[in-house]
Design a protein around this motif. Structure first.
Motif, mmCIF file in Angstrom:
data_model
loop_
_atom_site.group_PDB
_atom_site.id
_atom_site.type_symbol
_atom_site.label_atom_id
_atom_site.label_comp_id
_atom_site.label_asym_id
_atom_site.label_seq_id
_atom_site.Cartn_x
_atom_site.Cartn_y
_atom_site.Cartn_z
ATOM 1 N N ASN A 31 -8.046 5.383 -16.003
ATOM 2 C CA ASN A 31 -8.625 6.661 -16.470
ATOM 3 C C ASN A 31 -10.097 6.769 -16.112
ATOM 4 O OD1 ASN A 31 -6.355 7.829 -17.486
ATOM 5 N ND2 ASN A 31 -6.754 7.321 -19.628
ATOM 6 N N ILE A 34 -10.402 7.690 -12.595
ATOM 7 C CA ILE A 34 -10.137 9.129 -12.420
ATOM 8 C C ILE A 34 -11.413 9.916 -12.679
ATOM 9 C CG2 ILE A 34 -8.958 11.122 -13.494
ATOM 10 C CD1 ILE A 34 -6.518 9.305 -13.871
ATOM 11 N N LEU A 35 -12.156 9.515 -13.705
ATOM 12 C CA LEU A 35 -13.413 10.199 -14.044
ATOM 13 C C LEU A 35 -14.460 9.947 -12.965
ATOM 14 C CD1 LEU A 35 -14.938 11.810 -16.224
ATOM 15 C CD2 LEU A 35 -15.605 9.632 -17.237
ATOM 16 N N LYS A 39 -11.724 13.226 -10.150
ATOM 17 C CA LYS A 39 -10.376 13.823 -10.190
ATOM 18 C C LYS A 39 -10.020 14.337 -11.588
ATOM 19 C CE LYS A 39 -8.396 11.250 -6.391
ATOM 20 N NZ LYS A 39 -8.149 9.865 -6.040
ATOM 21 N N ALA A 40 -10.843 13.998 -12.563
ATOM 22 C CA ALA A 40 -10.536 14.415 -13.938
ATOM 23 C C ALA A 40 -10.645 15.932 -14.081
ATOM 24 C CB ALA A 40 -11.473 13.727 -14.910
ATOM 25 N N LYS A 41 -9.712 16.501 -14.864
ATOM 26 C CA LYS A 41 -9.733 17.950 -15.102
ATOM 27 C C LYS A 41 -10.527 18.277 -16.380
ATOM 28 C CE LYS A 41 -6.728 20.030 -12.167
ATOM 29 N NZ LYS A 41 -5.305 19.805 -12.004
ATOM 30 N N ALA A 42 -10.594 17.309 -17.281
ATOM 31 C CA ALA A 42 -11.298 17.535 -18.541
ATOM 32 C C ALA A 42 -11.749 16.192 -19.110
ATOM 33 C CB ALA A 42 -10.389 18.242 -19.542
ATOM 34 N N VAL A 43 -12.808 16.248 -19.905
ATOM 35 C CA VAL A 43 -13.312 15.043 -20.580
ATOM 36 C C VAL A 43 -13.410 15.361 -22.063
ATOM 37 C CG1 VAL A 43 -15.180 13.367 -20.748
ATOM 38 C CG2 VAL A 43 -14.679 14.439 -18.556
ATOM 39 N N ARG A 44 -12.875 14.468 -22.864
ATOM 40 C CA ARG A 44 -12.989 14.654 -24.320
ATOM 41 C C ARG A 44 -14.401 14.322 -24.753
ATOM 42 N NH1 ARG A 44 -8.078 11.829 -23.778
ATOM 43 N NH2 ARG A 44 -6.318 13.199 -24.078
ATOM 44 N N THR A 47 -14.780 10.704 -25.617
ATOM 45 C CA THR A 47 -14.937 9.824 -24.454
ATOM 46 C C THR A 47 -16.379 9.876 -23.943
ATOM 47 O OG1 THR A 47 -12.647 10.293 -23.824
ATOM 48 C CG2 THR A 47 -14.063 9.313 -22.140
ATOM 49 N N LEU B 171 -4.773 14.320 -16.532
ATOM 50 C CA LEU B 171 -6.090 14.137 -15.926
ATOM 51 C C LEU B 171 -7.222 14.415 -16.913
ATOM 52 C CD1 LEU B 171 -5.367 15.748 -12.443
ATOM 53 C CD2 LEU B 171 -5.658 13.336 -12.962
ATOM 54 N N VAL B 173 -9.595 12.749 -19.544
ATOM 55 C CA VAL B 173 -10.047 11.401 -19.892
ATOM 56 C C VAL B 173 -10.587 11.400 -21.321
ATOM 57 C CG1 VAL B 173 -11.649 9.596 -19.247
ATOM 58 C CG2 VAL B 173 -10.547 10.955 -17.488
#
Lengths: 67, 173
Positions: A31, A34-35, A39-44, A47, B171, B173
């Motif tokens: 993960n 991915i960040l 390539k990440a679509k969203a981040v919490r 996180t 996707l 994170v």
């Protein structure tokens, strides 16, 4: 993508490996990769908070907006 | 719960295969009986499971051939839909149900069901003309396929959206 993730820059500044950061923020290496690779679509927020705490930085140090 | 769903999916898959083979046998039997009825008109009294088109055979062989053609095409298309359903059921993964393959297959199934409805309506139109021209008691095919096609299409669109949401979730994170 307009939002760039400068995680590798911060990791280099803090002299930290990705694996070490993954263990500190309790996210899988996959993960985090991915960040890091954008390539990440969203981040919490949780996180982002954990990463900023581990790297002792601001969200703006990790995320950058370009037109 | 997961085991129950897996067992149910496997059972549905087996059922779909049975339906597929059943429809293939039906098409084959109708075509075989038709070719027999070319030389022996009495064969048209029972083409398959009591299907009696003898009156049409006696009246006009061309019309009889067209009617048998409709039925063969219709059951072939139904067999194809059953085949697509077997593919769909074998591809569904309960842990990640929303996949591009499944969404595309569902759309394909809805398009094929719509095509079945079109063929059924053309058959009914032809039957209506024969009824008016020769006074035969018409055998119409129900038109409910259109509703089924519509429902499957809506579900396919929901699945497509589900694929997008699932991908975004993966996707995140």
């Amino acid at each position: 993508m307009p939002i760039i993730v400068n995680l590798d820059v911060m990791l280099a500044r803090r002299k930290m490996q990705l694996q070490e950061l993954a263990e500190k923020v309790d996210i899988t290496l996959a993960n985090l990769s991915i960040l890091k690779t954008g390539k990440a679509k969203a981040v919490r927020f949780s996180t982002l908070e954990a990463i900023c705490k581990a790297l002792n930085c601001q969200p703006g140090d990790i995320l950058e907006f370009v037109e | 719960m997961k085991l129950k769903t897996d067992v149910l999916l496997k059972a549905l898959n087996v059922l779909a295969w049975i339906v597929f083979f059943g429809l293939c046998i039906k098409v084959g039997a109708i075509l075989f009986s038709y070719f027999v009825s070319i030389g022996n008109p009495q064969a048209a009294r029972d083409l398959y499971m009591g299907l009696d088109l003898h009156t049409y055979r006696q009246q006009n062989f061309a019309n009889y051939t067209i009617l048998v053609g409709y039925l063969a095409v219709l059951y072939s298309m139904q067999a194809y839909v059953a085949f697509l359903v077997t593919g769909l059921l074998s591809r569904i993964n309960i842990s990640k149900p929303f996949s591009e393959d499944v969404a595309k297959l569902m759309q394909k199934i809805s398009v094929n069901i719509l095509s079945i409805w079109v063929v059924a309506m053309i058959h009914n139109l032809h039957m209506g003309i024969l009824e008016k021209s020769y006074g035969f008691a018409a055998r119409y095919i129900p038109g409910e396929f259109i509703f089924l096609a519509g429902i499957v299409y809506v579900i396919a669109q929901m699945f497509k959206r589900g694929v997008e949401i699932q991908s975004e979730n993966e996707l995140t994170v």
